[in-house]
Write a protein that holds these residues in place. Sequence first.
Motif, PDB file in Angstrom:
ATOM      1  N   PHE A 140       0.828  -1.211   0.000  1.00 60.54           N
ATOM      2  CA  PHE A 140       0.000   0.000   0.000  1.00 60.54           C
ATOM      3  C   PHE A 140       0.863   1.263   0.000  1.00 60.54           C
ATOM      4  N   TYR A 141       2.109   1.128   0.474  1.00 65.09           N
ATOM      5  CA  TYR A 141       2.941   2.302   0.766  1.00 65.09           C
ATOM      6  C   TYR A 141       4.195   2.365  -0.116  1.00 65.09           C
ATOM      7  N   LEU A 142       4.129   1.816  -1.312  1.00 64.63           N
ATOM      8  CA  LEU A 142       5.317   1.748  -2.168  1.00 64.63           C
ATOM      9  C   LEU A 142       5.989   3.106  -2.397  1.00 64.63           C
ATOM     10  N   PRO A 143       5.255   4.187  -2.687  1.00 61.13           N
ATOM     11  CA  PRO A 143       5.943   5.470  -2.939  1.00 61.13           C
ATOM     12  C   PRO A 143       6.663   6.031  -1.716  1.00 61.13           C
ATOM     13  N   ALA A 179      -1.046   0.549 -11.872  1.00 59.23           N
ATOM     14  CA  ALA A 179      -0.527  -0.786 -11.575  1.00 59.23           C
ATOM     15  C   ALA A 179      -1.041  -1.811 -12.573  1.00 59.23           C
ATOM     16  N   ALA A 180      -0.319  -2.929 -12.638  1.00 55.20           N
ATOM     17  CA  ALA A 180      -0.738  -4.102 -13.406  1.00 55.20           C
ATOM     18  C   ALA A 180      -0.784  -5.298 -12.466  1.00 55.20           C
ATOM     19  N   PHE A 181      -1.833  -6.129 -12.631  1.00 58.27           N
ATOM     20  CA  PHE A 181      -2.029  -7.321 -11.813  1.00 58.27           C
ATOM     21  C   PHE A 181      -2.387  -8.508 -12.711  1.00 58.27           C
ATOM     22  N   SER A 182      -2.487  -9.683 -12.090  1.00 57.84           N
ATOM     23  CA  SER A 182      -2.972 -10.871 -12.787  1.00 57.84           C
ATOM     24  C   SER A 182      -4.428 -11.104 -12.423  1.00 57.84           C
ATOM     25  N   THR A 236       4.588   7.378 -10.495  1.00 56.66           N
ATOM     26  CA  THR A 236       4.057   8.707 -10.807  1.00 56.66           C
ATOM     27  C   THR A 236       2.534   8.696 -10.755  1.00 56.66           C
ATOM     28  N   GLU A 237       1.927   7.710 -11.406  1.00 55.46           N
ATOM     29  CA  GLU A 237       0.465   7.595 -11.400  1.00 55.46           C
ATOM     30  C   GLU A 237      -0.048   7.277 -10.001  1.00 55.46           C
ATOM     31  N   TRP A 238       0.669   6.429  -9.283  1.00 54.84           N
ATOM     32  CA  TRP A 238       0.264   6.037  -7.926  1.00 54.84           C
ATOM     33  C   TRP A 238       0.143   7.277  -7.048  1.00 54.84           C
TER      34      TRP A 238
END
Length: 350
Positions: A140-143, A179-182, A236-238
């Motif tokens: 949740f806190y990647l940035p 983001a991209a997910f499966s 950037t988008e996040w």
Amino acid sequence: ILPFVAVNQILLLLLVLTVCAILYNKVHQVPSALKNETVDLESPEETEEEIPVVICAAAGRMGAAVAAISSIHSNTEASVLFYIVGLKTTIPHIRKWIENSKLKEIKFKVVEFNPMVLKGKIRQDASRPELLQPLNFVRFYLPLLIQKHEKVIYLDDDVIVQGDIQELYDTKLAPGHAAAFSDDCDLPSTHEMIRSVGMQNTYMGFLDYRKQAIRDLGISPSTCSFNPGVIVANMTEWKHQRITKQLEKWMQRNVEENLYSSTLGGGVATSPMLIVFHGKYSSINPMWHIRHLGWSPDARYSEQFLQEAKLLHWNGRYKPWDYPSVHTDLWENWFIPDPSGKFKLTRPDS
């Protein structure tokens, strides 16, 4: 006349000396500038794009993080920078493990995660307390953890990578997607597995549709869910979309209204992401996230299918470092024993 000529000669001499001084400075400054440029050009961070990979190292399952890192490092020629996230109490152990094994050659940064950011945002749930561990929410806190990278890969610790991580990093994100997910409905070979062990692959399995707040989202309960154990994220988008704030909002609402729980799909970290990213994410190549290996100690994939897989994920209760579990041989190929002896595999003969 002579004094006039003498003055001219003096002025000419001064002019020549000035020009010489300027030329001398320029000539002697060039090597210094070139040297700086050469240093920058030789720096790996400048000459080739680093692939930042975020993996958590949790107490009691650090061997998982080590196996994941080992598999990634062994199967790529790319420059990978591992961000290994832990709590203050676990960081010395994982650092010692890496520095005293063949992984000492990897590029890594150890990042401390402060669980205080989660205060008041997690609803206590006794049915599966392991899902409430603070590191489950690092994604949740990647940035906040990763500052300088535009694109980041996040991986759960219970994975191994059999392909070149460069391929996953090259996943294309559509404009406006953070983001991209499966997708959980994207693997035909898992359908039989899902039926046999009762796995959830739709929003109904993660959200409580009896609650008005969930119905108000306007998301069909039969919508395919996605798995956030493998994420390719655009920072950037996040940040622009304030994804972290949105996730925290739904965490707080769940504390107040019990909108989702681990008794459903086991998705205390998945559910907020399903809400926030609904209809706004790109897709990862299905072979880059073969999952459900940990849902049953009996259900197995075919060996041929597993050999073709790029990434294997033991999501579920049955982990490959414990017993019982399936396809443990594939996982153990990449496991590196703990030099301190604290982490041990659980096997039938142990």
